[in-house]
Design a protein around this motif. Sequence first.
Motif, PDB file in Angstrom:
ATOM      1  N   ILE B 127      42.738  47.263  47.952  1.00 27.01           N
ATOM      2  CA  ILE B 127      43.628  46.148  47.615  1.00 27.01           C
ATOM      3  C   ILE B 127      42.971  44.815  47.954  1.00 27.01           C
ATOM      4  N   LEU B 130      40.634  43.949  45.246  1.00 31.24           N
ATOM      5  CA  LEU B 130      41.334  43.478  44.046  1.00 31.24           C
ATOM      6  C   LEU B 130      41.858  42.063  44.259  1.00 31.24           C
ATOM      7  N   LEU B 131      42.407  41.826  45.449  1.00 26.27           N
ATOM      8  CA  LEU B 131      42.985  40.501  45.704  1.00 26.27           C
ATOM      9  C   LEU B 131      41.910  39.437  45.830  1.00 26.27           C
ATOM     10  N   GLN B 133      39.576  39.080  43.728  1.00 26.89           N
ATOM     11  CA  GLN B 133      39.186  38.659  42.387  1.00 26.89           C
ATOM     12  C   GLN B 133      39.983  37.425  41.975  1.00 26.89           C
ATOM     13  N   GLU B 134      39.458  36.755  40.979  1.00 28.17           N
ATOM     14  CA  GLU B 134      40.180  35.605  40.456  1.00 28.17           C
ATOM     15  C   GLU B 134      41.233  36.075  39.466  1.00 28.17           C
ATOM     16  N   PHE B 135      42.463  35.698  39.683  1.00 26.82           N
ATOM     17  CA  PHE B 135      43.463  35.905  38.632  1.00 26.82           C
ATOM     18  C   PHE B 135      44.629  34.964  38.880  1.00 26.82           C
ATOM     19  N   ARG B 138      47.356  34.305  42.214  1.00 27.58           N
ATOM     20  CA  ARG B 138      46.749  35.090  43.280  1.00 27.58           C
ATOM     21  C   ARG B 138      47.396  34.817  44.643  1.00 27.58           C
ATOM     22  N   ALA B 139      47.638  33.535  44.926  1.00 29.42           N
ATOM     23  CA  ALA B 139      48.208  33.184  46.228  1.00 29.42           C
ATOM     24  C   ALA B 139      49.561  33.854  46.423  1.00 29.42           C
ATOM     25  N   ARG B 142      49.125  37.559  47.024  1.00 24.69           N
ATOM     26  CA  ARG B 142      48.640  37.771  48.382  1.00 24.69           C
ATOM     27  C   ARG B 142      49.757  37.643  49.394  1.00 24.69           C
ATOM     28  N   ALA B 143      50.618  36.664  49.167  1.00 22.22           N
ATOM     29  CA  ALA B 143      51.742  36.468  50.083  1.00 22.22           C
ATOM     30  C   ALA B 143      52.617  37.718  50.117  1.00 22.22           C
ATOM     31  N   ILE B 144      52.846  38.294  48.933  1.00 20.78           N
ATOM     32  CA  ILE B 144      53.659  39.510  48.878  1.00 20.78           C
ATOM     33  C   ILE B 144      52.996  40.620  49.687  1.00 20.78           C
ATOM     34  N   PHE B 145      51.678  40.698  49.576  1.00 22.68           N
ATOM     35  CA  PHE B 145      51.009  41.786  50.262  1.00 22.68           C
ATOM     36  C   PHE B 145      50.995  41.596  51.768  1.00 22.68           C
ATOM     37  N   LEU B 224      40.191  41.047  53.614  1.00 27.42           N
ATOM     38  CA  LEU B 224      40.105  39.927  52.682  1.00 27.42           C
ATOM     39  C   LEU B 224      39.322  38.784  53.309  1.00 27.42           C
ATOM     40  N   SER B 225      39.608  38.503  54.573  1.00 22.38           N
ATOM     41  CA  SER B 225      38.877  37.419  55.233  1.00 22.38           C
ATOM     42  C   SER B 225      37.397  37.779  55.330  1.00 22.38           C
ATOM     43  N   GLN B 228      35.797  37.220  51.992  1.00 24.09           N
ATOM     44  CA  GLN B 228      35.588  35.815  51.661  1.00 24.09           C
ATOM     45  C   GLN B 228      34.478  35.194  52.488  1.00 24.09           C
TER      46      GLN B 228
END
Lengths: 314, 326
Positions: B127, B130-131, B133-135, B138-139, B142-145, B224-225, B228
């Motif tokens: 996940i 996937l998060l 990636q650019e789409f 996105r923000a 991500r908040a939902i996740f 994710l961090s 990035q």
Amino acid sequence: MTTVKHYKGPVRADGTPIELPKKVLRLQQTAKAKNKKPNRSRLGDFLIYSLLALVACAMAFPLVFAICSSLKPLDELFRFPPTLFPRQPTFDNFSDLLVTMGQSWVPFSRYISNTVFITVIGTFGNVIIGSLAAYVLAKYNFPLGKPFFNLVVTALMFNGYVTAIPNYLLMTKINIVDTYWAIVLPAVAAPMGMFLMKQFMEGLPMALIESAKIDGAKEMRIFWQIVMPNVKPAWLTMIIFSVQSLWNAKASTVIYSEAKKTLVYALQQIQAGGIARTGQAAAVTVVVMLVPIATFVLSQSQILETMATSGLKD
Amino acid sequence: MKNLRLSMKGRRAVSGYLFIMPFIIGFVVFMAAPLIMSLQMSFSEVIVSKNGFIFNSYFGLSDGQTLGGIYAAGGFSAVFKAIPDLLGLDNYVHALTVDPTFNQLLIEEITKIATHTIAILVVAFVIALLLNQEFKGRAFVRAIFFLPVILSSGVLVNLETDNTLMQGMQELISEQTPFTVTDSMMEILRLTGLGGDLLDIVFELIAEVYDIVMGAGIQIVVFLSGLQNVPASLYEAADVEGCTKWEAFWMITFPMVSPLLIVNIIYTIIDFFTKMGGDLTDLLDEKLLNFRYDHMSAMSWIYFLVTLAMIGICALIISKVVATDE
């Protein structure tokens, strides 16, 4: 003059292509072939996003349900089979909650200020103390630093049962039972944030700190002006964790005086009022969730988006 | 010149100590000392009397000596009584051989931790990829996740135990989320003749997805961090060299993020270990209510040692993997 269709390579002054060595041409071709091949297919995209959407639904469901329930009138809350969305949304539950709050023995604002005080002081202390220690452990050759850090990580693996009784004895000894400090001090000393900070600070380039040192910056200044701004995502994450755990602290075992009880404790008393308060209980859930969610929403863009900026190009 | 350098070094050392001292004090007072006391409890027979705790201990301290003076306070005091013929390991023996449920619960818990940790790590990593990636939106996604982190560690879990509404909600969740969908799908597939044992296994795994996903919030953020923090220049260089995305993933992404694997493993295991509501915590609660602090301590320490061993094994395997990649 031989012109090659679609040729975009180097040309001589007269337009004829410069013939590149065969090896280079072959490499170019394979590179092009690789580039041409799309990395993701339409079907793959679809599958990925439908997976994400499914998981996102599962994650968002409890929140949606809690909010919807708080907006339902009482008869809808007990409807069978239950519905997700309220048919006649109403704020009655919240206004009822306000009425109940107003009837409490200790003024309700007292509970709120208690929790705010505990959350702010505890979070602040935890972030500062944890970051200072993490900085020393990550960027200094601190004597016994490594064994100490290992000890901290090991200590993380105990659950509350191990330390519950000794901690209580200790608190009676230093006379902080039934004061705010019984919640704040253990929270300030919580090692989880320090662990996170240290992991992040390890990634900070040493050159950044050294150049600041060469420019004559004192340690305190390096810490505040170089290190902390660069690990902003880390301490924002720490703030989220800390706010969340302190905001939700009931601490009914270490606080007895009604005037010192926390907001969540007081709200749970309202919730415990039985079937008649089901609507208010739903409202309570939403009210209690507000602050942690607000903290997250305010800092999430920072956390998730600016993690990459390290201030130096490698 | 030499003098000045030494003094600067000295000053730096002093500021280093000043920086770390508050944490060390806090750690020793609220973590290390209680842990040591709990260890002592596990080796003693703890008697709660109206004058305070009495530790009937086989180990060390002489008769009547208080534990470093720290714990003797107010109405509560902890007094050691040395009783040489009391076997120190009694509580451990009791936990492992006498207690009827502890063994079984421990094994159940450990297998659950092992399978869930692996599943959570894989799910979180995928996940996070996937998060990353650019789409569009996105923000928001991500908040939902990140929601489970707020919900699961916060109010909802605390509330759902003593609240009728939350119980109703739990039922509703189990009614409305994929479980029923899987059940009905299973029925359809069975009716069409596709059913079988294999299908059952697959659907059991799917039924676990909810737990796994709800437990993966923090891990997603940590991965994710890490993702990035991977410099884009690395990927550009790999691309120039003719590296495929797949190769880049294994040669760049995975090694760069792998230090966070161990963070996530530790976090996942701790999360499990400290989460309330398992059968094992019920057992510990029961011991706590019956004032069997000695049994409780011994059980907690056994559990801890097993967890530590698990993390140790994971760390060993991962360090091997990371080392071969370098």
